[in-house]
Structures are given as structure tokens and as C-alpha cells.
Design a protein around this motif. Structure first.
Motif, PDB file in Angstrom:
ATOM      1  N   UNK A 144      -5.697   7.101  23.596  1.00 30.65           N
ATOM      2  CA  UNK A 144      -5.249   7.609  22.293  1.00 30.65           C
ATOM      3  C   UNK A 144      -6.379   7.568  21.278  1.00 30.65           C
ATOM      4  N   UNK A 145      -7.136   6.469  21.294  1.00 33.46           N
ATOM      5  CA  UNK A 145      -8.283   6.352  20.394  1.00 33.46           C
ATOM      6  C   UNK A 145      -9.277   7.486  20.643  1.00 33.46           C
ATOM      7  N   UNK A 146      -9.539   7.765  21.912  1.00 33.86           N
ATOM      8  CA  UNK A 146     -10.492   8.826  22.256  1.00 33.86           C
ATOM      9  C   UNK A 146     -10.023  10.172  21.721  1.00 33.86           C
ATOM     10  N   UNK A 147      -8.745  10.473  21.913  1.00 31.18           N
ATOM     11  CA  UNK A 147      -8.200  11.745  21.416  1.00 31.18           C
ATOM     12  C   UNK A 147      -8.334  11.836  19.902  1.00 31.18           C
ATOM     13  N   UNK A 148      -8.050  10.760  19.209  1.00 27.62           N
ATOM     14  CA  UNK A 148      -8.147  10.763  17.744  1.00 27.62           C
ATOM     15  C   UNK A 148      -9.595  10.897  17.292  1.00 27.62           C
ATOM     16  N   UNK A 149     -10.513  10.252  18.026  1.00 31.89           N
ATOM     17  CA  UNK A 149     -11.922  10.273  17.623  1.00 31.89           C
ATOM     18  C   UNK A 149     -12.508  11.679  17.709  1.00 31.89           C
ATOM     19  N   UNK A 150     -12.172  12.409  18.755  1.00 33.48           N
ATOM     20  CA  UNK A 150     -12.770  13.735  18.934  1.00 33.48           C
ATOM     21  C   UNK A 150     -12.023  14.827  18.177  1.00 33.48           C
ATOM     22  N   UNK A 151     -10.967  14.454  17.489  1.00 34.18           N
ATOM     23  CA  UNK A 151     -10.169  15.446  16.763  1.00 34.18           C
ATOM     24  C   UNK A 151     -10.844  15.816  15.449  1.00 34.18           C
ATOM     25  N   UNK A 152     -12.076  16.323  15.574  1.00 34.68           N
ATOM     26  CA  UNK A 152     -12.860  16.746  14.407  1.00 34.68           C
ATOM     27  C   UNK A 152     -12.958  18.268  14.446  1.00 34.68           C
ATOM     28  N   UNK A 212     -10.624   4.924  30.293  1.00 34.99           N
ATOM     29  CA  UNK A 212      -9.563   4.109  29.672  1.00 34.99           C
ATOM     30  C   UNK A 212      -9.339   2.752  30.331  1.00 34.99           C
ATOM     31  N   UNK A 213      -9.371   2.726  31.672  1.00 33.23           N
ATOM     32  CA  UNK A 213      -9.085   1.462  32.348  1.00 33.23           C
ATOM     33  C   UNK A 213     -10.196   0.431  32.141  1.00 33.23           C
ATOM     34  N   UNK A 214     -11.413   0.892  31.879  1.00 31.62           N
ATOM     35  CA  UNK A 214     -12.531  -0.019  31.625  1.00 31.62           C
ATOM     36  C   UNK A 214     -12.768  -0.232  30.129  1.00 31.62           C
ATOM     37  N   UNK A 215     -11.992   0.496  29.297  1.00 32.55           N
ATOM     38  CA  UNK A 215     -12.177   0.450  27.840  1.00 32.55           C
ATOM     39  C   UNK A 215     -13.642   0.744  27.506  1.00 32.55           C
ATOM     40  N   UNK A 216     -14.163   1.830  28.091  1.00 34.42           N
ATOM     41  CA  UNK A 216     -15.597   2.129  27.997  1.00 34.42           C
ATOM     42  C   UNK A 216     -15.835   3.562  27.555  1.00 34.42           C
ATOM     43  N   UNK A 217     -16.826   3.728  26.661  1.00 33.69           N
ATOM     44  CA  UNK A 217     -17.265   5.046  26.219  1.00 33.69           C
ATOM     45  C   UNK A 217     -18.732   5.233  26.612  1.00 33.69           C
ATOM     46  N   UNK A 218     -19.057   6.426  27.058  1.00 36.86           N
ATOM     47  CA  UNK A 218     -20.427   6.759  27.448  1.00 36.86           C
ATOM     48  C   UNK A 218     -20.794   8.102  26.822  1.00 36.86           C
ATOM     49  N   UNK A 278      -7.758  -3.421  23.996  1.00 38.30           N
ATOM     50  CA  UNK A 278      -6.542  -2.606  23.924  1.00 38.30           C
ATOM     51  C   UNK A 278      -6.111  -2.219  25.330  1.00 38.30           C
ATOM     52  N   UNK A 279      -4.976  -1.584  25.408  1.00 38.72           N
ATOM     53  CA  UNK A 279      -4.481  -1.121  26.698  1.00 38.72           C
ATOM     54  C   UNK A 279      -5.174   0.195  27.058  1.00 38.72           C
ATOM     55  N   UNK A 280      -5.148   0.591  28.329  1.00 40.18           N
ATOM     56  CA  UNK A 280      -5.722   1.877  28.711  1.00 40.18           C
ATOM     57  C   UNK A 280      -5.116   3.037  27.934  1.00 40.18           C
ATOM     58  N   UNK A 281      -3.807   2.979  27.685  1.00 39.50           N
ATOM     59  CA  UNK A 281      -3.156   4.042  26.935  1.00 39.50           C
ATOM     60  C   UNK A 281      -3.678   4.091  25.502  1.00 39.50           C
TER      61      UNK A 281
END
Length: 271
Positions: free
Chosen positions: A86-94, A31-37, A79-82
Motif C-alpha cells: 500500500x505504501x508503494x502504491x501511495x508513493x508512486x501516485x505522483x 513487500x515480503x522483505x519490506x524492501x525497496x530498490x 509493517x506487514x507485506x500488505x
């Protein structure tokens, strides 16, 4: 300084009816780096394809999964770390479909990439892979020991199959007659990974029977076989190992503790 991360396992669930799934990848958010791996297993991953009866479904859709994850991880997030979390939680909510995601797990780590690599290796790459058993480890150790001696006799030890009318088994380290069937010398590591004591005794008795039968058929001489016994690590295994040693003694079959390397080398060289 420790950094917060979120991660989720990518689950391949081809048959909704059964609910069975296998982890095929890992997605991490910093979140703090706004990064996905992310990382996915290969198309031909045996663990995945064999789990579903040699199914080709994963092979066919793996590129689609990869393209989607590649797209989302390549985005620039302002975006902010928060908000990133939140985006990550929504994305994986499949919760439906062939590809789903596990609930987000939270970590506070020194090195996110190293932690990611450890998670992937432990829970995906090596998941379901049976580790080497103790006897295999012992055989490798003895092969290295023989090689280090740089001895002509020891260099000729190979895996050989003892085959007769009634006896058939494999010895991992053995010398065989050049143009014959008789085993001249053999070292057989013996480990006791069985959970129950009767199974350990049965395993020993099985090998005693093999050696006696092969001896009777003239495929080897009992005095030319040496069993290297694994070390006991519990009080119960010590008692069982003592019983096994007595069994070998009763049938005049040689044995040593597997760490008695000098004795083992002397036996192996003396032909």
C-alpha cells in the motif's frame, strides 16, 4: 520459491505542455522483505538528454531525484507485506511535476534482483538503442575469420574509401595499393533488412552502380570484388535474392552466400 514484487518506472517529464516523457529509472518493491530498490540513469545519458533537444534539465535535477529515492529506499519499514504494498502504491501516485511514476506492475518471480536487472536493461538502458544491423554483424564475423587464419595477406584487409570524380563509397574489408588509389581486392557483405521488395532491389542496384562507376574510373576492377550475400529467411526474400544474384551475374560481379567461408578466404588470399 517465487516471490511477489511491485515495480514502477521513473518518468522524466520536463515539459508538461507536451506530455512527452522518457523513462530514467526503475523502482521495485518486495513487500515480503519490506524492501525497496531503485536505479537511475547517469546525468549525461545521451538517450535522455537528446530526447529533449540536448536539454540540460535532467543533468541539473538528477541528483535531487537520486537523493529522494536514496532516502526512501534506505528506510526501515516495520509493517506487514500488505501495508508495504500500500505504501508503494501511495508513493508512486505522483501525477504532476517533472518526475512521475508509471502505474505499479505486479510480478511473481524467482529472483527479484535478477528480474529488476533485466527490466532495467531492456526498458531503460537499451531502450531506443538501435541494434547492430546484419551487415555490421557479418563484417565482424569476417574480421574474426581473417584473424583466425593468421595470414599475412588477410591481416592487411582494412576499411577503405573508394574516391574518384564520380564514385565515392566505403568498402569494409579491402586491400589497397600501398602508394596508390586502386583497390586490389575487397569483400563486401550485403544484407537485405529492407521491409519492401523494391527497396531490396534498389539497394542491390545502388551497389552495382557504385562498382561499375568505380571500375570505369580505374579505382578497382570488378573481378576483384566479391559480394557475400545474406541468407534469405522467407519465401519472398528467396525470390528477391535470386533476382539480385541474376543482376550481379548480368554485370559480371562475383557473389557468394555469406556462409561459404572457404570460397571467401580463397578469394581474399589470392592477390
Amino acid at each position: 520459491m517465487k516471490q511477489p514484487i511491485l515495480y514502477s518506472f521513473v518518468k522524466f517529464k520536463p515539459y508538461i505542455e507536451t506530455g512527452e516523457f522518457v523513462n530514467v529509472g526503475l523502482l521495485m518493491c518486495e513487500p515480503e522483505k519490506r524492501k525497496l530498490t531503485y536505479q537511475l540513469v547517469a546525468k549525461n545519458d545521451k538517450r535522455v538528454n537528446n530526447f529533449f533537444y540536448r536539454s540540460s534539465i535532467f543533468n541539473n535535477i538528477r541528483d535531487t531525484i537520486n537523493e529522494e529515492l536514496q532516502y526512501i529506499t534506505s528506510q526501515v519499514f516495520n509493517c506487514t507485506p500488505q501495508e508495504m504494498a500500500t505504501f508503494f502504491h501511495h508513493y508512486i501516485d505522483v501525477k504532476e511535476g517533472i518526475v512521475q511514476y508509471s502505474n505499479a506492475a505486479i510480478g511473481l518471480v524467482d529472483d527479484p534482483q535478477a528480474y529488476f536487472n533485466d527490466l532495467y536493461t531492456k526498458y531503460i538502458h537499451l531502450a531506443g538503442v538501435k541494434p547492430e544491423n546484419q551487415e555490421t554483424i557479418m563484417v565482424k564475423h569476417f574480421k574474426e575469420l581473417f584473424k583466425a587464419e593468421d595470414d599475412v595477406v588477410l591481416s592487411n584487409y582494412r576499411q577503405h574509401t573508394v574516391r574518384g570524380e564520380l564514385a565515392k563509397f566505403t568498402l569494409p574489408l579491402a586491400l589497397k595499393e600501398e602508394n596508390g588509389q586502386e583497390i586490389l581486392k575487397a569483400v563486401k557483405p550485403l544484407a537485405f533488412d529492407q521491409i519492401e521488395s523494391p527497396s531490396m532491389i534498389e539497394y542491390c542496384d545502388n551497389w552495382v552502380s557504385k562498382i561499375n562507376r568505380a571500375n570505369e574510373e580505374g579505382l578497382l576492377k570488378k573481378e576483384n570484388i566479391l559480394f557475400a550475400l545474406d541468407t534469405a529467411d522467407t519465401a519472398n526474400k528467396i525470390n528477391i535474392l535470386n533476382t539480385i544474384k541474376k543482376t550481379f551475374d548480368n554485370f559480371k560481379i562475383q557473389h557468394i552466400d555469406w556462409n561459404e567461408q572457404n570460397t571467401l578466404l580463397e578469394f581474399a588470399k589470392n592477390i
